[in-house]
Write a protein that holds these residues in place. Structure first.
Motif, PDB file in Angstrom:
ATOM      1  N   GLU A 167      14.977  12.229   5.274  1.00  0.00           N
ATOM      2  CA  GLU A 167      15.521  12.950   6.564  1.00  0.00           C
ATOM      3  C   GLU A 167      15.645  12.023   7.702  1.00  0.00           C
ATOM      4  O   GLU A 167      14.721  11.604   8.272  1.00  0.00           O
ATOM      5  N   PRO A 168      16.949  12.344   8.339  1.00  0.00           N
ATOM      6  CA  PRO A 168      16.965  11.539   9.412  1.00  0.00           C
ATOM      7  C   PRO A 168      16.141  11.887  10.606  1.00  0.00           C
ATOM      8  O   PRO A 168      15.396  10.863  11.474  1.00  0.00           O
ATOM      9  N   THR A 169      15.674  13.102  10.766  1.00  0.00           N
ATOM     10  CA  THR A 169      14.693  13.445  11.899  1.00  0.00           C
ATOM     11  C   THR A 169      13.266  13.205  11.485  1.00  0.00           C
ATOM     12  O   THR A 169      12.419  13.063  12.339  1.00  0.00           O
ATOM     13  N   ASP A 170      13.136  12.564  10.354  1.00  0.00           N
ATOM     14  CA  ASP A 170      11.810  12.037   9.928  1.00  0.00           C
ATOM     15  C   ASP A 170      11.768  10.444  10.112  1.00  0.00           C
ATOM     16  O   ASP A 170      10.463   9.909   9.957  1.00  0.00           O
ATOM     17  N   ILE A 171      12.570   9.771  10.779  1.00  0.00           N
ATOM     18  CA  ILE A 171      12.691   8.285  10.694  1.00  0.00           C
ATOM     19  C   ILE A 171      11.709   7.905  11.805  1.00  0.00           C
ATOM     20  O   ILE A 171      10.844   7.092  11.477  1.00  0.00           O
ATOM     21  N   GLY A 172      11.464   8.373  12.760  1.00  0.00           N
ATOM     22  CA  GLY A 172      10.831   8.088  13.783  1.00  0.00           C
ATOM     23  C   GLY A 172       9.240   8.105  13.354  1.00  0.00           C
ATOM     24  O   GLY A 172       8.571   7.199  13.517  1.00  0.00           O
ATOM     25  N   ALA A 173       9.002   9.283  12.952  1.00  0.00           N
ATOM     26  CA  ALA A 173       7.556   9.513  12.367  1.00  0.00           C
ATOM     27  C   ALA A 173       7.165   8.482  11.065  1.00  0.00           C
ATOM     28  O   ALA A 173       6.190   8.063  11.071  1.00  0.00           O
ATOM     29  N   THR A 174       8.159   8.473  10.471  1.00  0.00           N
ATOM     30  CA  THR A 174       8.146   7.488   8.979  1.00  0.00           C
ATOM     31  C   THR A 174       7.515   5.975   9.949  1.00  0.00           C
ATOM     32  O   THR A 174       6.872   5.341   9.293  1.00  0.00           O
ATOM     33  N   VAL A 175       8.318   5.629  10.641  1.00  0.00           N
ATOM     34  CA  VAL A 175       8.194   4.216  11.411  1.00  0.00           C
ATOM     35  C   VAL A 175       6.800   4.220  11.879  1.00  0.00           C
ATOM     36  O   VAL A 175       6.157   3.029  11.778  1.00  0.00           O
ATOM     37  N   ARG A 176       6.345   5.049  12.719  1.00  0.00           N
ATOM     38  CA  ARG A 176       4.974   5.012  13.053  1.00  0.00           C
ATOM     39  C   ARG A 176       4.059   4.979  12.101  1.00  0.00           C
ATOM     40  O   ARG A 176       2.821   4.572  12.174  1.00  0.00           O
ATOM     41  N   ALA A 177       4.161   5.822  10.729  1.00  0.00           N
ATOM     42  CA  ALA A 177       3.076   5.815   9.836  1.00  0.00           C
ATOM     43  C   ALA A 177       3.236   4.609   9.155  1.00  0.00           C
ATOM     44  O   ALA A 177       2.206   4.141   8.746  1.00  0.00           O
ATOM     45  N   LEU A 178       4.142   3.819   9.126  1.00  0.00           N
ATOM     46  CA  LEU A 178       4.344   2.451   8.445  1.00  0.00           C
ATOM     47  C   LEU A 178       3.713   1.313   9.318  1.00  0.00           C
ATOM     48  O   LEU A 178       3.058   0.510   8.756  1.00  0.00           O
ATOM     49  N   THR A 179       3.628   1.454  10.771  1.00  0.00           N
ATOM     50  CA  THR A 179       3.107   0.349  11.509  1.00  0.00           C
ATOM     51  C   THR A 179       1.594   0.001  11.138  1.00  0.00           C
ATOM     52  O   THR A 179       1.360  -1.152  11.100  1.00  0.00           O
ATOM     53  N   PRO A 180       0.744   1.032  11.101  1.00  0.00           N
ATOM     54  CA  PRO A 180      -0.612   0.529  10.764  1.00  0.00           C
ATOM     55  C   PRO A 180      -0.725  -0.377   9.304  1.00  0.00           C
ATOM     56  O   PRO A 180      -1.815  -1.271   9.356  1.00  0.00           O
ATOM     57  N   ARG A 181       0.024  -0.168   8.509  1.00  0.00           N
ATOM     58  CA  ARG A 181       0.132  -0.971   7.279  1.00  0.00           C
ATOM     59  C   ARG A 181       0.325  -2.383   7.505  1.00  0.00           C
ATOM     60  O   ARG A 181      -0.199  -3.286   6.934  1.00  0.00           O
ATOM     61  N   TRP A 182       1.228  -2.506   8.502  1.00  0.00           N
ATOM     62  CA  TRP A 182       1.776  -4.001   8.900  1.00  0.00           C
ATOM     63  C   TRP A 182       0.497  -4.616   9.698  1.00  0.00           C
ATOM     64  O   TRP A 182       0.170  -5.795   9.630  1.00  0.00           O
ATOM     65  N   VAL A 183       0.020  -3.876  10.560  1.00  0.00           N
ATOM     66  CA  VAL A 183      -1.118  -4.355  11.373  1.00  0.00           C
ATOM     67  C   VAL A 183      -2.244  -4.692  10.626  1.00  0.00           C
ATOM     68  O   VAL A 183      -2.928  -5.703  10.615  1.00  0.00           O
ATOM     69  N   GLY A 184      -2.614  -3.905   9.370  1.00  0.00           N
ATOM     70  CA  GLY A 184      -3.679  -4.013   8.580  1.00  0.00           C
ATOM     71  C   GLY A 184      -3.570  -5.621   7.627  1.00  0.00           C
ATOM     72  O   GLY A 184      -4.142  -6.512   7.301  1.00  0.00           O
ATOM     73  N   ALA A 185      -2.190  -5.633   7.298  1.00  0.00           N
ATOM     74  CA  ALA A 185      -1.729  -6.904   6.560  1.00  0.00           C
ATOM     75  C   ALA A 185      -1.663  -8.023   7.205  1.00  0.00           C
ATOM     76  O   ALA A 185      -2.280  -9.001   7.146  1.00  0.00           O
ATOM     77  N   LEU A 186      -1.468  -8.052   8.882  1.00  0.00           N
ATOM     78  CA  LEU A 186      -1.597  -9.103   9.515  1.00  0.00           C
ATOM     79  C   LEU A 186      -2.965  -9.413   9.936  1.00  0.00           C
ATOM     80  O   LEU A 186      -2.968 -10.531  10.589  1.00  0.00           O
ATOM     81  N   SER A 187      -3.847  -8.533   9.600  1.00  0.00           N
ATOM     82  CA  SER A 187      -5.177  -8.854  10.049  1.00  0.00           C
ATOM     83  C   SER A 187      -5.992  -9.512   8.881  1.00  0.00           C
ATOM     84  O   SER A 187      -7.199 -10.022   8.764  1.00  0.00           O
ATOM     85  N   ARG A 188      -5.275  -9.656   7.746  1.00  0.00           N
ATOM     86  CA  ARG A 188      -5.929 -10.332   6.649  1.00  0.00           C
ATOM     87  C   ARG A 188      -6.318 -11.738   7.054  1.00  0.00           C
ATOM     88  O   ARG A 188      -5.437 -12.529   7.554  1.00  0.00           O
ATOM     89  N   SER A 189      -7.318 -12.273   6.455  1.00  0.00           N
ATOM     90  CA  SER A 189      -7.910 -14.071   6.736  1.00  0.00           C
ATOM     91  C   SER A 189      -6.870 -14.922   5.928  1.00  0.00           C
ATOM     92  O   SER A 189      -6.378 -16.125   6.518  1.00  0.00           O
ATOM     93  N   ASP A 190      -6.108 -14.491   5.010  1.00  0.00           N
ATOM     94  CA  ASP A 190      -4.916 -15.317   4.595  1.00  0.00           C
ATOM     95  C   ASP A 190      -3.436 -15.074   5.003  1.00  0.00           C
ATOM     96  O   ASP A 190      -2.578 -15.529   4.253  1.00  0.00           O
ATOM     97  N   ALA A 191      -3.115 -14.419   6.053  1.00  0.00           N
ATOM     98  CA  ALA A 191      -1.914 -13.975   6.558  1.00  0.00           C
ATOM     99  C   ALA A 191      -1.127 -15.050   6.711  1.00  0.00           C
ATOM    100  O   ALA A 191      -0.031 -14.988   6.586  1.00  0.00           O
ATOM    101  N   ARG A 192      -1.655 -16.330   7.027  1.00  0.00           N
ATOM    102  CA  ARG A 192      -0.813 -17.524   7.200  1.00  0.00           C
ATOM    103  C   ARG A 192      -0.526 -18.083   6.080  1.00  0.00           C
ATOM    104  O   ARG A 192       0.480 -19.007   6.179  1.00  0.00           O
TER     105      ARG A 192
END
Length: 181
Positions: free
Chosen positions: A38-63
């Motif tokens: 639903e287009p009105t859910d896009i903003g909330a979905t973006v916010r919900a996905l962001t912590p997953r990226w932060v977690g992935a980028l904090s991995r010791s092997d991220a590089r």
């Protein structure tokens, strides 16, 4: 005579596919289905996905690249940060202008020029959070008929604000799948 720095990462095969088909079909790789968003859910979905990226980028092997020709989590994260920024510009252009033609963006050239591989995972995570918040806020501000405003890529692909958001979400979700997050 100039030479390439020794630490230039191996090139990856540029992705030349036209992924706009994901607007009509479920992606068999990541499972994303644009028509379900639903287009009105896009903003909330973006916010919900962001912590997953932060977690992935904090991995010791991220590089570390899983294979020489496959981006590392860091490179994917820097790309996704820039995707948020590019799509934010495209969204604003669609809301402010009638049927704009989007500026071209070569994601592979950006990765090399900006040396995604040498950036700090913590800085990329922080910048991704900021870019995601800004884009989520922009999508949250879209109402009514504005969802149907058009815009175009130089290859002729036509989007509405709605389909631009859905297409953007696929990119973010697909790359989470790519990095196993």
């Amino acid at each position: 005579m100039t030479s390439e720095p020794q630490d230039t990462p191996p090139e990856i095969e540029p992705d030349t596919k036209d992924w706009t088909w994901v607007l009509d079909q479920r992606c068999p790789e990541c499972g994303f289905a644009a028509p379900d968003v639903e287009p009105t859910d896009i903003g909330a979905t973006v916010r919900a996905l962001t912590p997953r990226w932060v977690g992935a980028l904090s991995r010791s092997d991220a590089r570390q690249r899983p294979e020489p020709s496959v981006w590392s989590v860091l490179e994917y994260g820097a790309h996704v940060r820039d995707v948020h920024i590019v799509f934010g510009r495209r969204l604003m252009s669609m809301l402010e202008h009638d049927d704009p033609l989007f500026e071209n963006w070569d994601q592979d050239a950006a990765a090399l020029a900006d040396r995604y591989d040498l950036q700090s995972p913590a800085v990329v995570a922080s910048e991704l959070v900021d870019a995601a918040d800004a884009l989520a806020d922009a999508f949250d501000g879209v109402t009514g008929e504005a969802w149907d405003r058009p815009g175009r890529r130089s290859n002729g692909s036509v989007f509405t604000v709605r389909t631009l958001g859905q297409y953007f979400l696929h990119d973010v979700i697909h790359h989470l799948h790519d990095v196993g997050a």
